[in-house]
Design an enzyme around this catalytic site. Structure first.
Site, short mmCIF file in Angstrom:
data_model
loop_
_atom_site.label_atom_id
_atom_site.label_comp_id
_atom_site.label_asym_id
_atom_site.label_seq_id
_atom_site.Cartn_x
_atom_site.Cartn_y
_atom_site.Cartn_z
N ARG A 43 38.81 -46.36 -76.62
CA ARG A 43 38.50 -45.51 -78.06
C ARG A 43 37.28 -46.74 -79.26
O ARG A 43 37.84 -45.80 -79.97
CB ARG A 43 39.27 -44.55 -77.95
CG ARG A 43 39.13 -43.59 -77.41
CD ARG A 43 39.99 -42.20 -77.29
NE ARG A 43 39.66 -41.51 -78.63
CZ ARG A 43 39.72 -41.49 -79.82
NH1 ARG A 43 40.07 -42.21 -80.66
NH2 ARG A 43 38.99 -40.80 -80.72
N THR A 193 52.72 -27.14 -87.85
CA THR A 193 52.06 -25.84 -88.72
C THR A 193 52.45 -24.84 -87.81
O THR A 193 52.18 -24.04 -87.31
CB THR A 193 51.77 -25.57 -90.13
OG1 THR A 193 51.41 -26.37 -90.00
CG2 THR A 193 52.06 -24.20 -90.78
N HIS A 214 40.40 -37.43 -86.01
CA HIS A 214 40.02 -37.76 -84.95
C HIS A 214 39.67 -39.01 -84.63
O HIS A 214 38.91 -39.12 -83.23
CB HIS A 214 38.53 -37.18 -85.34
CG HIS A 214 37.07 -36.44 -84.47
ND1 HIS A 214 37.81 -36.27 -82.88
CD2 HIS A 214 36.42 -35.52 -84.54
CE1 HIS A 214 36.35 -36.33 -82.22
NE2 HIS A 214 36.27 -35.36 -83.06
N ASP A 218 41.18 -37.09 -79.67
CA ASP A 218 40.30 -35.99 -79.72
C ASP A 218 40.12 -34.66 -78.97
O ASP A 218 41.32 -34.09 -79.10
CB ASP A 218 39.33 -36.61 -78.61
CG ASP A 218 38.11 -38.05 -78.75
OD1 ASP A 218 38.34 -38.09 -79.90
OD2 ASP A 218 38.17 -38.36 -77.40
#
Length: 246
Positions: A43, A193, A214, A218
């Site tokens: 990544r 939350t 991000h 993903d």
């Protein structure tokens, strides 16, 4: 030093507080930090794109079917299950070290708040995560008894860097929840939350929002974590009794 935007609001408001946060804090709670090797990381391109070129955070809100765990004390149970899911995947244990290098903690712990009805303020508490559900609930109860009546931002002092924020809005359900963090683009840990649960026929549904960076993960990763969390709720009896579970 990076800034840790901690979401708060157990039995209270969802509020943002900022506390110093980076992986070289002296305070330690089973905290091993391993740097990511960018040269071999699949990544790498995605991380650099969303961290430096187009800084991007996003949130996703879903409804969890919590019917199987309605006999349990909801808040510590959800803290445990969320922490269990988060600790399964390295992308949700990601942070920056003091030099700005990305890496992952070996374990992260939930940081939450208590609401003071007398002055309508909150204080933050963190509880060390353990896979043992009973031990975690006992530690939560002990932390609440020892620090729950302390006023001020940090009721339990010496929060380690490897904590992630969990909050709850017990007065209202919601279909979407978005945080706007002015200094949140270098914060890689997830923020959770919860809202007020509602009844739909024979099911009890709990809104849960997760906000992530991000650069760290993903949509696939968020959906995988939520799927794991749903599996854990369904498999709670075996997990809570000390079985392997999922």
């Amino acid at each position: 030093m990076a800034i840790n935007p901690t979401l708060t609001g157990l039995d209270g408001c969802a509020i943002i507080s900022t506390v110093p946060h980076h992986a070289t804090e002296e305070r330690n709670c089973n905290m091993d930090f391993e740097r990511v090797c960018l040269d071999t990381w699949a990544r790498k391109e995605h991380f650099l794109h969303y961290f430096s070129q187009v800084p991007c955070t996003y949130s996703l809100t879903t409804k969890l079917d919590i019917t199987p765990i309605m006999e349990e004390k909801l808040y510590p149970t959800m803290l445990y299950l969320i922490a269990r899911a988060v600790n399964r995947y390295p992308e949700f244990r990601m942070d920056l070290d003091g030099d700005g290098n990305p890496g992952t903690y070996s374990v992260v712990h939930p940081c939450y708040t208590v609401f003071h009805r007398d002055d309508e303020t909150f204080s933050s508490i963190w509880t060390e995560y353990t896979e043992d559900y009973g031990a975690f609930c006992r530690a939560y109860k002990q932390d609440l008894a020892q620090f729950g009546n302390n006023h001020g931002m940090m009721a339990k002092p010496d929060a380690p860097a490897n904590t992630f924020p969990v909050s709850m809005l017990p007065w209202e359900s919601f279909d979407g929840f978005q945080l706007n963090l002015q200094k949140g683009y270098d914060y890689l840990l997830p923020i959770f939350t919860m809202g007020r649960y509602t009844r739909d026929g024979e099911r009890y549904l709990l809104p849960l929002s997760i906000q992530v960076h991000h650069a760290a993960c993903d949509g696939f990763h968020v959906c995988r974590l939520l799927a794991a969390l749903k599996e854990m709720i369904a498999d709670h009896e075996r997990i809570f009794s000390g079985g392997q579970g999922k």
